[in-house]
Design an enzyme around this catalytic site. Structure first.
Site: not given
Length: 516
Positions: A50, A52, A116, A192, A195-197
């Site tokens: 998100c 790069r 992360q 979502g 992985s982030m969610s």
């Protein structure tokens, strides 16, 4: 061949440009395939997060490589080259290695020290391996970057400086209060199941939310995520009138109730949510300002007129929105709505610019510098290996040819005598070659040592095609192993400008020429 990276990140481009340049998974795959089809590149990998978008490649021509990779990024991102170019950065050779190692350690992240990025680098490598665009160089580079990142987190206190983007965003929503105190008693909606969610859902569960709803296009993934939160996962069943039946809480009465719903149920869940975290791969808006405004109106209508406190289990009438997607999931116009607080990537980018750096960052930088030096030495030493192998192969062929000629001249030798003579000759050749080949590998590992391979080829009259055959065989073996493993408007350039079996057959041809 030389390593080249062309990219843009939150440090070089505004969020509005990053948002437009974001690459969907299928676009990333096409980008890699097109990069490999381009003449300057023999390997390629893309690191897209998100914050790069970076294209790594092993190229044989620097300027042509920069031009080709820049054009590919523009074509596949949909942002015109003239508009994109001012935001691009270029790293070459050792500077490219230094950049990726720094990224892996979290030094280049929006939230310094966050971990992360290691998972994202691993995913980038897996994609390149799966598409067979990552060969020996990029496999070595990315795998070493993962090791360097893990070393930085285990040997320093960079974790104290870093936090996840989720935590960083929640702290901004909490506006100075402890996240646990602020989130306690709230109803949360996570959109979502990536992985982030997943990290957001886990963080919220630990923070003490009373209800956690996970919405995803694939309901099964949402259900699996809900089940991992040590809560009772409930799939709502629609009644005959179309309304969903209420869900029961956990059997032991502790922790949040985790529910999984299809993404089409977001509109129904939104009025119940005090906090919404969204991070999907959607190319359009998931929450429009109209949907949010409607949910706020429903919430306001349901609140008693005198209820302006946090008496309801830590809940108030405000809606907190955290958008961690790129491109954005939540309409930016929502921040103008009364009773709504929106924090998105742009908000976090501005805040991170003023974030203090931890003392351990210097220690991580020292680790990166040392690892870059070691990696460069190893790569330079590996570069000369095919030449050394070709030399030893040629020497073995010379021995074999001379032993065969001896057999013709002295046919009366028995097998034992012939074997002893052959072993003696091989030992002499091995001893003569041992010191120079060991030393040339050491010299090749030093800065500027690339020329030793050329010198070795000239001194021993090695056939360049024989050396190339060894290199091709080595690369094919490495690629096969990697595929099976788990695992003015010009851009600013960091790094120097551009620098500058078949084995048996070619060696035997030369030997026959010398003997005649």
């Amino acid at each position: 061949m030389s390593l080249l990276v062309v990219g843009l990140s939150h440090r070089s481009a505004p969020v509005s440009v990053l948002e437009r340049a974001a690459l969907a998974p299928e676009t990333q795959a096409k980008l890699l395939q097109d990069a490999l089809a381009a003449e300057p590149a023999t390997e390629a990998a893309v690191l897209a997060t998100c914050n790069r978008i970076e294209l790594y490649a092993d190229v044989d021509k620097f300027h042509a490589g920069v031009a080709e990779l820049s054009t590919l990024l523009a074509v596949h991102s949909g942002v015109g080259l003239e508009e994109l170019t001012p935001y691009l950065y270029v790293h070459y050779e050792d500077r490219a290695v230094h950049h990726l190692f720094s990224v892996a350690c979290g030094l280049d992240s929006m939230v310094v020290g966050e971990g992360q990025i290691l998972g994202q680098i691993k995913d980038a490598l897996a994609l390149g391996q799966g598409l067979h665009t990552a060969g020996r160089m990029l496999n070595d580079l990315f795998q070493q970057a993962l090791r360097v990142g893990k070393r930085a987190h285990s040997e320093t206190g960079i974790d104290r400086a870093g936090q996840s983007l989720v935590t960083f965003g929640l702290e901004h929503l909490a506006a100075g209060a402890a996240v646990e105190e602020w989130a306690s008693g709230k109803r949360a909606l996570v959109i979502g199941a990536g992985s982030m969610s997943s990290l957001a859902a886990t963080t919220l569960a630990r923070a003490g939310v009373t209800e956690l709803v996970i919405a995803n296009r694939t309901l099964e993934r949402a259900e699996r995520l809900a089940a991992t939160l040590d809560a009772r996962s409930v799939r709502l069943a629609a009644g005959p009138d179309g309304e969903e039946a209420p869900a029961a809480g956990r059997a032991d009465g502790t922790g949040p109730l985790a529910r999984a719903v299809p993404i089409g149920r977001i509109a129904a869940e939104l009025p119940r949510a005090d906090l919404v975290v969204s991070c999907t791969g959607a190319t359009g808006l998931v929450l429009t300002v109209e949907a949010i405004e409607g949910a706020v109106a429903v919430r306001e209508a349901a609140r008693p007129p005198s209820d302006d406190s946090r008496a309801d289990g830590g809940r108030d009438g405000r809606v907190a929105l955290l958008d961690l997607a790129m491109p954005r999931d939540i309409d930016a116009a929502a921040h103008r709505l009364e009773g709504v607080r929106l924090v998105d990537i742009e908000t976090l980018a501005e805040a991170s610019a003023d974030a203090p750096m931890a003392a351990d960052v210097d220690a991580v930088r020292a680790i990166v510098a040392a690892e870059v030096t070691a990696f460069g030495a190893a790569q330079r030493a590996a570069h000369i290996t095919p030449t050394v192998v070709a030399l030893r192969t040629m020497a073995a062929d010379v021995v074999a040819s001379e032993i065969a000629r001896l057999d013709g001249r002295l046919p009366e030798l028995d097998e034992k005598q012939r074997s002893e003579i052959a072993q003696t000759v091989r030992r002499v050749v091995d001893k003569l070659l041992h010191a120079p080949t060991v030393r040339v590998k050491e010299l090749a590992g030093e800065p500027g040592g690339a020329g030793y391979a050329d010198a070795l080829r000239e001194l021993f009259d090695l056939d360049p095609q024989a050396v190339a055959a060894v290199s091709r065989a080595d690369t094919s073996a490495a690629s096969g192993s990697a595929a099976n493993s788990p695992a003015a408007n010009s851009p600013v350039v960091n790094g120097p400008a551009a620098n500058g079996s078949a084995v048996n057959r070619s060696a035997n041809d030369r030997n026959r020429g010398r003997a005649s």
